[in-house]
Write a protein that holds these residues in place. Sequence first.
Motif, PDB file in Angstrom:
ATOM      1  N   HIS A 123      36.353  32.283  51.599  1.00 29.44           N
ATOM      2  CA  HIS A 123      37.201  31.801  52.687  1.00 29.44           C
ATOM      3  C   HIS A 123      36.836  30.369  53.065  1.00 29.44           C
ATOM      4  N   GLU A 124      35.531  30.062  53.051  1.00 31.88           N
ATOM      5  CA  GLU A 124      35.064  28.728  53.412  1.00 31.88           C
ATOM      6  C   GLU A 124      35.188  27.733  52.256  1.00 31.88           C
ATOM      7  N   CYS A 125      35.047  28.251  51.031  1.00 33.22           N
ATOM      8  CA  CYS A 125      35.092  27.376  49.854  1.00 33.22           C
ATOM      9  C   CYS A 125      35.946  28.048  48.775  1.00 33.22           C
ATOM     10  N   PRO A 126      37.269  27.898  48.846  1.00 29.79           N
ATOM     11  CA  PRO A 126      38.183  28.647  47.974  1.00 29.79           C
ATOM     12  C   PRO A 126      38.012  28.374  46.479  1.00 29.79           C
ATOM     13  N   THR A 127      37.368  27.269  46.120  1.00 33.53           N
ATOM     14  CA  THR A 127      37.232  26.939  44.704  1.00 33.53           C
ATOM     15  C   THR A 127      36.071  27.669  44.023  1.00 33.53           C
ATOM     16  N   LEU A 128      35.225  28.333  44.803  1.00 30.57           N
ATOM     17  CA  LEU A 128      34.139  29.098  44.193  1.00 30.57           C
ATOM     18  C   LEU A 128      34.700  30.212  43.318  1.00 30.57           C
ATOM     19  N   LYS A 129      34.002  30.487  42.220  1.00 27.60           N
ATOM     20  CA  LYS A 129      34.390  31.591  41.332  1.00 27.60           C
ATOM     21  C   LYS A 129      33.434  32.755  41.614  1.00 27.60           C
ATOM     22  N   ILE A 130      33.920  33.737  42.352  1.00 29.19           N
ATOM     23  CA  ILE A 130      33.035  34.770  42.884  1.00 29.19           C
ATOM     24  C   ILE A 130      33.299  36.124  42.230  1.00 29.19           C
ATOM     25  N   THR A 131      32.194  36.757  41.818  1.00 27.76           N
ATOM     26  CA  THR A 131      32.209  38.133  41.336  1.00 27.76           C
ATOM     27  C   THR A 131      31.384  38.967  42.316  1.00 27.76           C
ATOM     28  N   ALA A 132      31.909  40.114  42.712  1.00 32.11           N
ATOM     29  CA  ALA A 132      31.203  40.990  43.641  1.00 32.11           C
ATOM     30  C   ALA A 132      31.128  42.389  43.046  1.00 32.11           C
ATOM     31  N   THR A 133      29.947  42.976  43.065  1.00 36.10           N
ATOM     32  CA  THR A 133      29.761  44.295  42.463  1.00 36.10           C
ATOM     33  C   THR A 133      29.240  45.294  43.492  1.00 36.10           C
ATOM     34  N   ASP A 134      29.482  46.558  43.209  1.00 36.54           N
ATOM     35  CA  ASP A 134      28.911  47.628  44.030  1.00 36.54           C
ATOM     36  C   ASP A 134      28.899  48.907  43.204  1.00 36.54           C
ATOM     37  N   ILE A 135      27.960  49.786  43.552  1.00 35.91           N
ATOM     38  CA  ILE A 135      27.842  51.065  42.847  1.00 35.91           C
ATOM     39  C   ILE A 135      28.793  52.104  43.426  1.00 35.91           C
ATOM     40  N   SER A 136      29.368  51.797  44.596  1.00 38.79           N
ATOM     41  CA  SER A 136      30.238  52.744  45.302  1.00 38.79           C
ATOM     42  C   SER A 136      31.703  52.371  45.138  1.00 38.79           C
ATOM     43  N   GLU A 137      32.494  53.286  44.593  1.00 35.13           N
ATOM     44  CA  GLU A 137      33.933  53.054  44.462  1.00 35.13           C
ATOM     45  C   GLU A 137      34.579  52.900  45.834  1.00 35.13           C
ATOM     46  N   GLN A 138      34.108  53.717  46.794  1.00 33.39           N
ATOM     47  CA  GLN A 138      34.684  53.673  48.141  1.00 33.39           C
ATOM     48  C   GLN A 138      34.419  52.318  48.799  1.00 33.39           C
ATOM     49  N   ALA A 139      33.211  51.793  48.611  1.00 34.93           N
ATOM     50  CA  ALA A 139      32.885  50.484  49.180  1.00 34.93           C
ATOM     51  C   ALA A 139      33.755  49.401  48.555  1.00 34.93           C
ATOM     52  N   LEU A 140      33.923  49.443  47.241  1.00 34.42           N
ATOM     53  CA  LEU A 140      34.744  48.435  46.573  1.00 34.42           C
ATOM     54  C   LEU A 140      36.193  48.482  47.053  1.00 34.42           C
ATOM     55  N   ALA A 141      36.686  49.687  47.340  1.00 35.52           N
ATOM     56  CA  ALA A 141      38.059  49.805  47.839  1.00 35.52           C
ATOM     57  C   ALA A 141      38.207  49.106  49.186  1.00 35.52           C
ATOM     58  N   ILE A 142      37.199  49.250  50.048  1.00 34.23           N
ATOM     59  CA  ILE A 142      37.215  48.562  51.342  1.00 34.23           C
ATOM     60  C   ILE A 142      37.142  47.057  51.134  1.00 34.23           C
ATOM     61  N   ALA A 143      36.223  46.607  50.256  1.00 29.79           N
ATOM     62  CA  ALA A 143      36.063  45.176  49.987  1.00 29.79           C
ATOM     63  C   ALA A 143      37.362  44.568  49.457  1.00 29.79           C
ATOM     64  N   GLN A 144      38.033  45.286  48.574  1.00 24.93           N
ATOM     65  CA  GLN A 144      39.277  44.780  48.007  1.00 24.93           C
ATOM     66  C   GLN A 144      40.363  44.646  49.078  1.00 24.93           C
TER      67      GLN A 144
END
Length: 288
Positions: free
Chosen positions: A139-160
């Motif tokens: 949000h602060e730096c839109p040009t960053l290329k960011i990958t985010a991982t998690d072991i929890s499918e439920q957590a990733l659904a919230i993050a998405q």
Amino acid sequence: MMQSNPTFKEAVRTASFFLDKKHKDPAIAQWLMDDLMHWSLTARINHLNDSVPNNVLKTYSRGIQRIALDDYPYQYVSRQAWFHGLSLMVSEDVLIPRQETEGIVETVLQRIATGQHANDARVLDIGTGSGAIAIALKHECPTLKITATDISEQALAIAQQNARYYDVSIRFLLGDLITPVANETFDIIVTNPPYIAESEVDIMGADVRKYEPHLALFADDEGYAFYERLIPTLDTLLKHHGFFMAECGYQQSERLLRLLTANYPNNHSQVIKDYTGIDRFVAMEVAK
């Protein structure tokens, strides 16, 4: 004659008194109402003397009861938590973002601002949870290329969902530790991992202990298991001039500093304090 609903001012005042009697922070009464109504300070002031609608009063009253009597986190009532100025959706599937964790975001942004990293740097956020760190950075730096991982499918659904709300493009991957990105390299790696020892469960707040996901809180080996698995792999993930930063418990920083130094004696490792002055992060710069 039917009794009218209380005004917002009256409802919050009553809830504050009730919370205080139950040894809870009375300020939660206002925070919860603001979040349920999605109010700014100006909106709150403009509606102080309005009657609370039935559906809001019902949700609010039940929420205050759960907070006061069952130790339920108010952020899970409103399904909203604030992080680095952003309102993020949360549920019992993710940790509630903490203000001290914003230190990771601030440090990375400062390094980009001072030219230590390019504004299109590749960033990896391991154990993203609600996506707080990754989304705040993007949000602060839109040009960053960011990958985010998690072991929890439920957590990733919230993050998405949070990423979609703020219309930021982040690559989310499911998997344990570095498994989803084993053959990739990054300029910056950040993580707020599980680091609480099982032996510390009794000194935690009841709200955290009872409701926040234990998978994201607790780690084996007195809380060091995640770091002991991750740190030896950093040389395979970090690019030349790369930077690593991890949140840790206030009593863990010295041992983690020794672990970083033992694995990477030529790199510069350090402990970084949070905004309260407590040792909160360990960081490492890959030697030039």
